[in-house]
Enzyme design. Structure first.
Site, PDB file in Angstrom:
ATOM      1  CG  HIS A 176      58.531  -2.383  86.653  1.00  0.00           C
ATOM      2  ND1 HIS A 176      58.715  -2.515  85.306  1.00  0.00           N
ATOM      3  CD2 HIS A 176      58.838  -1.109  86.964  1.00  0.00           C
ATOM      4  CE1 HIS A 176      59.164  -1.372  84.811  1.00  0.00           C
ATOM      5  NE2 HIS A 176      59.241  -0.496  85.803  1.00  0.00           N
ATOM      6  CG  ASP A 208      58.151   4.885  92.009  1.00  0.00           C
ATOM      7  OD1 ASP A 208      57.723   4.269  91.013  1.00  0.00           O
ATOM      8  OD2 ASP A 208      58.642   6.027  91.957  1.00  0.00           O
TER       9      ASP A 208
HETATM   10  C1  SDX Z   1      57.131   3.142  87.550  1.00  0.00           C
HETATM   11  O1  SDX Z   1      57.143   1.307  83.021  1.00  0.00           O
HETATM   12  C2  SDX Z   1      58.126   1.807  83.687  1.00  0.00           C
HETATM   13  O2  SDX Z   1      59.280   1.632  83.388  1.00  0.00           O
HETATM   14  C3  SDX Z   1      57.705   2.669  84.847  1.00  0.00           C
HETATM   15  C4  SDX Z   1      58.838   3.124  85.749  1.00  0.00           C
HETATM   16  C5  SDX Z   1      59.718   4.110  85.058  1.00  0.00           C
HETATM   17  O3  SDX Z   1      60.880   4.245  85.477  1.00  0.00           O
HETATM   18  O4  SDX Z   1      59.227   4.822  84.168  1.00  0.00           O
HETATM   19  O5  SDX Z   1      59.617   2.015  86.164  1.00  0.00           O
HETATM   20  C6  SDX Z   1      58.312   3.837  86.991  1.00  0.00           C
HETATM   21  O6  SDX Z   1      56.054   3.485  87.186  1.00  0.00           O
HETATM   22  C7  SDX Z   1      57.337   2.004  88.512  1.00  0.00           C
HETATM   23  C8  SDX Z   1      55.978   1.359  88.952  1.00  0.00           C
HETATM   24  C9  SDX Z   1      55.420   2.245  90.080  1.00  0.00           C
HETATM   25  N1  SDX Z   1      54.067   1.853  90.429  1.00  0.00           N
HETATM   26  C10 SDX Z   1      53.801   1.267  91.618  1.00  0.00           C
HETATM   27  O7  SDX Z   1      54.654   0.922  92.436  1.00  0.00           O
HETATM   28  C11 SDX Z   1      52.323   1.074  91.890  1.00  0.00           C
HETATM   29  C12 SDX Z   1      52.104  -0.335  92.457  1.00  0.00           C
HETATM   30  N2  SDX Z   1      52.420  -1.287  91.399  1.00  0.00           N
HETATM   31  C13 SDX Z   1      51.280  -1.796  90.645  1.00  0.00           C
HETATM   32  O8  SDX Z   1      50.307  -0.822  90.402  1.00  0.00           O
HETATM   33  C14 SDX Z   1      51.724  -2.638  89.469  1.00  0.00           C
HETATM   34  O9  SDX Z   1      52.747  -3.426  89.865  1.00  0.00           O
HETATM   35  C15 SDX Z   1      52.094  -2.003  88.164  1.00  0.00           C
HETATM   36  C16 SDX Z   1      51.061  -1.058  87.660  1.00  0.00           C
HETATM   37  C17 SDX Z   1      53.398  -1.288  88.286  1.00  0.00           C
HETATM   38  C18 SDX Z   1      52.232  -3.136  87.162  1.00  0.00           C
HETATM   39  O10 SDX Z   1      50.961  -3.742  87.123  1.00  0.00           O
HETATM   40  P1  SDX Z   1      50.751  -5.046  86.261  1.00  0.00           P
HETATM   41  O11 SDX Z   1      51.145  -4.816  84.871  1.00  0.00           O
HETATM   42  O12 SDX Z   1      49.384  -5.565  86.527  1.00  0.00           O
HETATM   43  O13 SDX Z   1      51.821  -6.029  86.911  1.00  0.00           O
HETATM   44  P2  SDX Z   1      51.853  -7.549  86.683  1.00  0.00           P
HETATM   45  O14 SDX Z   1      51.234  -7.936  85.379  1.00  0.00           O
HETATM   46  O15 SDX Z   1      53.244  -7.993  86.958  1.00  0.00           O
HETATM   47  O16 SDX Z   1      50.896  -8.104  87.853  1.00  0.00           O
HETATM   48  C19 SDX Z   1      50.866  -9.501  88.088  1.00  0.00           C
HETATM   49  C20 SDX Z   1      49.833  -9.705  89.161  1.00  0.00           C
HETATM   50  C21 SDX Z   1      48.485  -9.064  88.821  1.00  0.00           C
HETATM   51  O17 SDX Z   1      47.489  -9.876  89.443  1.00  0.00           O
HETATM   52  P3  SDX Z   1      46.719 -10.962  88.496  1.00  0.00           P
HETATM   53  O18 SDX Z   1      46.048 -10.149  87.409  1.00  0.00           O
HETATM   54  O19 SDX Z   1      47.783 -11.904  87.976  1.00  0.00           O
HETATM   55  O20 SDX Z   1      45.729 -11.631  89.450  1.00  0.00           O
HETATM   56  O21 SDX Z   1      50.279  -9.078  90.378  1.00  0.00           O
HETATM   57  C22 SDX Z   1      49.324  -8.116  90.775  1.00  0.00           C
HETATM   58  C23 SDX Z   1      48.521  -7.732  89.545  1.00  0.00           C
HETATM   59  O22 SDX Z   1      47.227  -7.306  89.922  1.00  0.00           O
HETATM   60  N3  SDX Z   1      50.085  -6.965  91.263  1.00  0.00           N
HETATM   61  C24 SDX Z   1      50.073  -6.542  92.519  1.00  0.00           C
HETATM   62  C25 SDX Z   1      50.943  -5.460  92.552  1.00  0.00           C
HETATM   63  N4  SDX Z   1      51.462  -5.258  91.327  1.00  0.00           N
HETATM   64  C26 SDX Z   1      50.923  -6.200  90.531  1.00  0.00           C
HETATM   65  N5  SDX Z   1      49.387  -6.987  93.609  1.00  0.00           N
HETATM   66  C27 SDX Z   1      49.625  -6.277  94.762  1.00  0.00           C
HETATM   67  N6  SDX Z   1      50.457  -5.219  94.860  1.00  0.00           N
HETATM   68  C28 SDX Z   1      51.129  -4.792  93.790  1.00  0.00           C
HETATM   69  N7  SDX Z   1      51.946  -3.726  93.884  1.00  0.00           N
END
Ligand code: SDX
Length: 393
Positions: free
Chosen positions: A270, A328
């Site tokens: 998130h 989700d």
């Molecule tokens: C919602 O904003 C909100 O409030 C949204 C929401 C709402 O109610 O409106 O809460 C609803 O959108 C929830 C999120 C739903 N999306 C997913 O579940 C899709 C899978 N999640 C990822 O796409 C991701 O976690 C995000 C997009 C949600 C967040 O991405 P970020 O900002 O990159 O997360 P982060 O900075 O914490 O990531 C840290 C690291 C990164 O790697 P590095 O750049 O440090 O090498 O963790 C990795 C990310 O690439 N990472 C994941 C991951 N989520 C983050 N790796 C594997 N699987 C994942 N799901």
């Protein structure tokens, strides 16, 4: 909660706006709607009471609630021309494409008579959107399966009415299961608002120009559709179905950690929560209740999801990156158990989030200091001079 922490200037310089509607503490995994913890609202309130709270800032008393519910019920039908507008879509259109179009089309019906500077007009726009979203979402579903539209049944509560419009037909009596209707109501509460997420920020930015609120909500629906945002519940269920068996979980965990693999574990991580999303725990409980009510407690997908969650939470990558299940992760499983088609999951999310969007729009548009949003950029291009035509170069 301002007394509980001090704003750091850096935070304020990056903050999109000031708001008193929803508070999130990503490190503690806390979520408050107008100061009330989501855990308490999900247990003690229904979605209509939470809608009133988000819109008006206070939980309603019995008289206020009755008037609010009656007001919403008086707007549940859509103009028959909107019903005809639906006929223009292909039957196999993605429901989110239909929702963007249909809600956008509402701006054609409520524009000339709508003065967004008039508080009464703003309230009516809010009530119309809250009331009509279930009707439109259910219409999109019925249209996709070739069944006739089921008109709203105002003697039913909000979620039960939606279930009847979704699963009822003109030729059979349909009584929504009260346990399932309550579960759906809780799912709507959990999705109602979430501070300045991408789709809410879209609605605020569109609304800051004074645009028609129905068109602004359509913009929010478009943004929510993305798999990184509201589309994650659909993507998460597809991921679980693709994994298929607990024995394949390690393979997908490995892929999620591989920087060269674009695969992400849907329903995990998130932008704000670096702890458990409090909604995920409540969604898991709701999922359990629904599966038990339906005699599906051995549902393989639910068991797979719980095993995937257990393994991921023990994995050092997920621990180090602070990746936890989000709202989700379980919502797809419980919606599938409720009989909601996968492609409609994000439509349910949009139906729930409409109150959050419109409350945030209302807060923004009602702020006398409000100016049109104008994000700046970091220019990374060149600065060059035009040289004379080629033959002189
Ligand atoms: C919602 O904003 C909100 O409030 C949204 C929401 C709402 O109610 O409106 O809460 C609803 O959108 C929830 C999120 C739903 N999306 C997913 O579940 C899709 C899978 N999640 C990822 O796409 C991701 O976690 C995000 C997009 C949600 C967040 O991405 P970020 O900002 O990159 O997360 P982060 O900075 O914490 O990531 C840290 C690291 C990164 O790697 P590095 O750049 O440090 O090498 O963790 C990795 C990310 O690439 N990472 C994941 C991951 N989520 C983050 N790796 C594997 N699987 C994942 N799901």
């Amino acid at each position: 909660k301002t007394g509980a922490f001090t704003f750091d200037p850096g935070f304020m310089s990056t903050a999109a706006c000031k708001s008193s509607i929803t508070y999130i503490d990503g490190d503690k995994g806390e979520l408050l709607y107008r100061g009330y913890a989501i855990e308490e609202l999900a247990v003690h309130c229904d979605f209509m009471e939470v809608c009133y709270l988000l819109k008006h800032g206070e939980l309603p008393n019995a008289v206020q609630k009755a008037a609010w519910v009656q007001d919403v019920k008086s707007h549940t039908m859509v103009h028959e021309q909107i019903t005809r507008f639906m006929q223009g879509f292909r039957r196999d259109s993605h429901p989110m494409a239909v929702l963007v179009g249909m809600v956008g089309a509402l701006s054609a019906f409520y524009h000339d008579s709508l003065d967004i500077n008039n508080p009464e007009h703003r309230l009516t726009a809010a009530v119309r959107l809250i009331a009509k979203m279930p009707t439109i979402v259910a219409m999109a579903y019925k249209y996709s399966i070739g069944q006739p539209t089921m008109y709203p049944c105002n003697k039913l509560d909000y979620s039960a009415n939606f279930m009847k419009m979704m699963f009822g037909t003109p030729c059979e009596d349909y009584e929504p299961n009260p346990v399932l209707a309550r579960a759906l109501d809780r799912i709507l509460i959990l999705h109602a608002d979430h501070e300045q997420n991408a789709s809410t920020s879209t609605v605020r930015l569109a609304g800051s120009s004074g645009a028609n609120p129905f068109a602004c909500i359509a913009a929010g629906i478009a943004c929510l559709w993305g798999p990184a945002h509201g589309g994650a519940n659909e993507a998460c269920l597809k991921m679980l179905e693709e994994i298929g068996d607990v024995s394949r979980v390690p393979e997908y965990i490995k892929r999620a950690k591989d920087k060269n693999d674009s695969f992400k574990l849907m329903g995990f991580g998130h932008r704000v929560y670096k702890n458990f999303d409090p909604r995920a725990k409540l969604m898991r409980e709701t999922c359990h209740e629904v599966l038990n009510e339906l005699g599906l407690h051995d549902d393989p997908l639910f068991k797979l999801a719980m095993e995937l969650e257990r393994i991921a939470l023990e994995d050092e990558y997920f621990i180090e990156k602070k990746l936890y299940p989000n709202v989700d992760f379980y919502s797809g499983i419980v919606q599938k158990a409720l009989g909601i088609p996968t492609q409609l999951f994000t439509g349910i999310f949009a139906m729930a989030r409409t109150i959050g969007w419109i409350a945030q729009w209302h807060e923004m548009i009602g702020d006398p200091e409000q100016k049109i949003g104008r994000p700046r950029q970091l220019y990374t291009g060149a600065e060059r001079r035009v040289v004379p035509p080629m033959d002189q170069r």
